[in-house]
Design a protein around this motif. Structure first.
Motif, mmCIF file in Angstrom:
data_model
loop_
_atom_site.group_PDB
_atom_site.id
_atom_site.type_symbol
_atom_site.label_atom_id
_atom_site.label_comp_id
_atom_site.label_asym_id
_atom_site.label_seq_id
_atom_site.Cartn_x
_atom_site.Cartn_y
_atom_site.Cartn_z
ATOM 1 N N LEU A 64 0.819 -1.204 0.000
ATOM 2 C CA LEU A 64 0.000 0.000 0.000
ATOM 3 C C LEU A 64 0.855 1.257 0.000
ATOM 4 O O LEU A 64 0.529 2.256 -0.650
ATOM 5 C CB LEU A 64 -0.934 -0.004 1.213
ATOM 6 N N THR A 65 1.966 1.227 0.722
ATOM 7 C CA THR A 65 2.871 2.378 0.756
ATOM 8 C C THR A 65 3.517 2.597 -0.602
ATOM 9 O O THR A 65 3.705 3.738 -1.056
ATOM 10 C CB THR A 65 3.959 2.171 1.830
ATOM 11 N N ALA A 66 3.838 1.509 -1.300
ATOM 12 C CA ALA A 66 4.541 1.601 -2.573
ATOM 13 C C ALA A 66 3.707 2.255 -3.667
ATOM 14 O O ALA A 66 4.250 2.880 -4.580
ATOM 15 C CB ALA A 66 4.986 0.208 -3.026
ATOM 16 N N VAL A 67 2.370 2.133 -3.594
ATOM 17 C CA VAL A 67 1.542 2.699 -4.663
ATOM 18 C C VAL A 67 1.250 4.180 -4.451
ATOM 19 O O VAL A 67 0.563 4.802 -5.278
ATOM 20 C CB VAL A 67 0.210 1.931 -4.807
ATOM 21 N N TRP A 122 -5.818 11.620 -2.722
ATOM 22 C CA TRP A 122 -6.325 12.666 -1.837
ATOM 23 C C TRP A 122 -5.818 14.054 -2.259
ATOM 24 O O TRP A 122 -5.986 15.017 -1.539
ATOM 25 C CB TRP A 122 -5.910 12.393 -0.402
ATOM 26 N N LEU A 123 -5.154 14.098 -3.429
ATOM 27 C CA LEU A 123 -4.574 15.349 -3.930
ATOM 28 C C LEU A 123 -3.661 15.970 -2.884
ATOM 29 O O LEU A 123 -3.689 17.178 -2.623
ATOM 30 C CB LEU A 123 -5.681 16.332 -4.343
ATOM 31 N N SER A 124 -2.853 15.112 -2.277
ATOM 32 C CA SER A 124 -1.973 15.554 -1.200
ATOM 33 C C SER A 124 -0.700 14.717 -1.216
ATOM 34 O O SER A 124 -0.711 13.558 -1.636
ATOM 35 C CB SER A 124 -2.677 15.408 0.162
ATOM 36 N N ASP A 125 0.393 15.327 -0.765
ATOM 37 C CA ASP A 125 1.640 14.578 -0.643
ATOM 38 C C ASP A 125 1.640 13.697 0.598
ATOM 39 O O ASP A 125 2.501 12.817 0.737
ATOM 40 C CB ASP A 125 2.833 15.543 -0.572
ATOM 41 N N ASN A 126 0.703 13.934 1.499
ATOM 42 C CA ASN A 126 0.645 13.159 2.736
ATOM 43 C C ASN A 126 -0.183 11.898 2.519
ATOM 44 O O ASN A 126 -1.357 11.987 2.136
ATOM 45 C CB ASN A 126 0.024 13.988 3.862
ATOM 46 N N PRO A 127 0.385 10.731 2.764
ATOM 47 C CA PRO A 127 -0.362 9.490 2.576
ATOM 48 C C PRO A 127 -1.428 9.336 3.660
ATOM 49 O O PRO A 127 -1.334 9.945 4.738
ATOM 50 C CB PRO A 127 0.710 8.407 2.705
ATOM 51 N N PRO A 128 -2.454 8.543 3.421
ATOM 52 C CA PRO A 128 -3.465 8.296 4.459
ATOM 53 C C PRO A 128 -2.864 7.505 5.619
ATOM 54 O O PRO A 128 -1.825 6.861 5.481
ATOM 55 C CB PRO A 128 -4.525 7.479 3.718
ATOM 56 N N ARG A 129 -3.547 7.559 6.745
ATOM 57 C CA ARG A 129 -3.100 6.814 7.927
ATOM 58 C C ARG A 129 -3.608 5.389 7.838
ATOM 59 O O ARG A 129 -4.811 5.153 7.710
ATOM 60 C CB ARG A 129 -3.654 7.488 9.191
ATOM 61 N N ILE A 130 -2.694 4.419 7.890
ATOM 62 C CA ILE A 130 -3.066 3.007 7.827
ATOM 63 C C ILE A 130 -3.022 2.424 9.235
ATOM 64 O O ILE A 130 -1.986 2.466 9.907
ATOM 65 C CB ILE A 130 -2.123 2.225 6.894
ATOM 66 N N VAL A 131 -4.151 1.907 9.695
ATOM 67 C CA VAL A 131 -4.252 1.287 11.012
ATOM 68 C C VAL A 131 -4.460 -0.209 10.821
ATOM 69 O O VAL A 131 -5.528 -0.637 10.378
ATOM 70 C CB VAL A 131 -5.403 1.884 11.839
ATOM 71 N N SER A 132 -3.449 -0.992 11.110
ATOM 72 C CA SER A 132 -3.566 -2.444 11.013
ATOM 73 C C SER A 132 -4.209 -2.969 12.292
ATOM 74 O O SER A 132 -3.652 -2.806 13.384
ATOM 75 C CB SER A 132 -2.190 -3.076 10.802
ATOM 76 N N VAL A 133 -5.380 -3.561 12.158
ATOM 77 C CA VAL A 133 -6.138 -3.998 13.327
ATOM 78 C C VAL A 133 -5.565 -5.321 13.834
ATOM 79 O O VAL A 133 -5.467 -6.300 13.091
ATOM 80 C CB VAL A 133 -7.629 -4.161 12.986
#
Length: 347
Positions: free
Chosen positions: A293-296, A302-313
């Protein structure tokens, strides 16, 4: 009194057999519920589904289920007896994942020119009239997962005067022949007519609402089994569910990430995407999935340089709600099942 209530003892306790059926394995456990305390998962076991000689997938699954049930009776029932004084469960609750399940979301609206009292019987009648049928599948669960009155969300909608109301309904279906085979085996093993079923993706979404009540905007990537679904939650409501076909397996990383981007792009055309992604996966698979997910570079959606927050449950996220008393390693799907049932037990 509802069918859950009929299972309660006078002291508000209950023992339950949990069965999780996925494409690659089956799992089972005994959970004990007592009013005022988190449920205890007393025993758990997971067995692989091994296809022999090109036999149908469902036949191999049913054989594994039968073996699992025998283990529950021979190994788990004595543990239940030591803990509760009885080796018999009050009911069996099973969830079924792809390729044998399907989940749908729909909305139903109620509107009049003059104020009316919004009632539960009104909702029940509407659901009966608009019931969805799917060829060769049986209805496993139909739940109202959100209600708005005059445009405002409410958790206690019944008995209030309104002119407009909307409900969001989550419906899950299971392949009819597979469901029949499962029920036949479970009734033969546990000698009970108290069997309840649900599609796995529906169950986990509803359990996630209980585990993370303050995360009202999120994407849920459900990769518990070998297949994949995306659920979009906005303002606490499930607004879209995408279930990937079997040909797009998470084991094929390039095709999988390509499909993820494609589906998120489609969602972004209809809704603003939330910046939190919950990742539901087997613990050993989480590092590679996070890396993919990080690689893509999802931030571009999100039209942003900041990636979304991934929470692994992880199972530890559910420790507040379910006590892991079984000696085996925590099994996340079974913990979700125990949490889902606790919600109904408490109600």
């Amino acid at each position: 009194m509802g069918f859950f209530g009929k299972l309660f003892h006078s002291a508000r306790t209950q023992s339950l057999v949990l069965i999780d059926i996925s494409s690659g394995s089956v799992a089972g456990g005994y959970a004990h519920y007592q009013e005022g305390a988190p449920p205890a998962l007393l025993y758990s076991r997971r067995l692989p589904i091994e296809i022999q000689g090109g036999e149908p997938h469902e036949r191999a699954m049913l054989r594994a289920l039968n073996a699992l049930g025998s283990a529950l009776i021979s190994e788990g029932a004595p543990i239940l007896m030591r803990h509760t004084g009885s080796g018999s469960a009050d009911a069996v609750f099973f969830s079924v994942d792809a390729p044998w399940q399907e989940t749908k979301v729909r909305t139903e609206s109620f509107e009049r020119k003059t104020p009316f009292t919004f009632t539960k019987s009104m909702v029940t009648t509407a659901l009966e009239k608009t019931s969805i049928t799917v060829p060769e599948k049986v209805l496993a669960d139909e739940s109202v997962i959100g209600t708005t009155l005059n445009g405002y969300e409410t958790r206690e909608p019944y008995g209030k005067k309104v002119t407009r109301a909307t409900i969001i309904v989550l419906t899950s279906f299971i392949d009819a022949k597979v469901s029949e085979g499962i029920v036949q085996i479970l009734r033969g093993l546990f000698h009970t007519k108290s069997l309840f079923s649900i599609a796995g993706s529906s169950l986990r979404y509803q359990a996630m609402r209980a585990a993370f009540p303050h995360e009202r905007n999120a994407l849920i990537f459900d990769i518990i089994g070998p297949l994949f679904s995306i659920a979009l939650v906005r303002k606490g409501f499930l607004v879209a569910v995408t279930e990937m076909p079997e040909s797009v397996s998470v084991k094929s990383a390039d095709r999988w990430t390509e499909k993820v981007v494609s589906e998120l792009t489609k969602l972004a055309e209809r809704y603003p995407l939330p910046r939190t992604i919950f990742l539901l996966a087997q613990e050993q698979d989480i590092p590679s999935l996070e890396e993919a997910l990080t690689a893509v570079r999802l931030g571009g959606l999100w039209l942003s340089d900041n990636p979304p927050r991934i929470v692994s449950v992880l199972p530890s996220h559910l420790s507040e709600f379910v006590q892991q008393a079984a000696p085996a390693s925590p099994d996340l799907p079974l913990l979700f099942m125990a949490l889902y049932w606790r919600y109904h037990f408490d109600k």
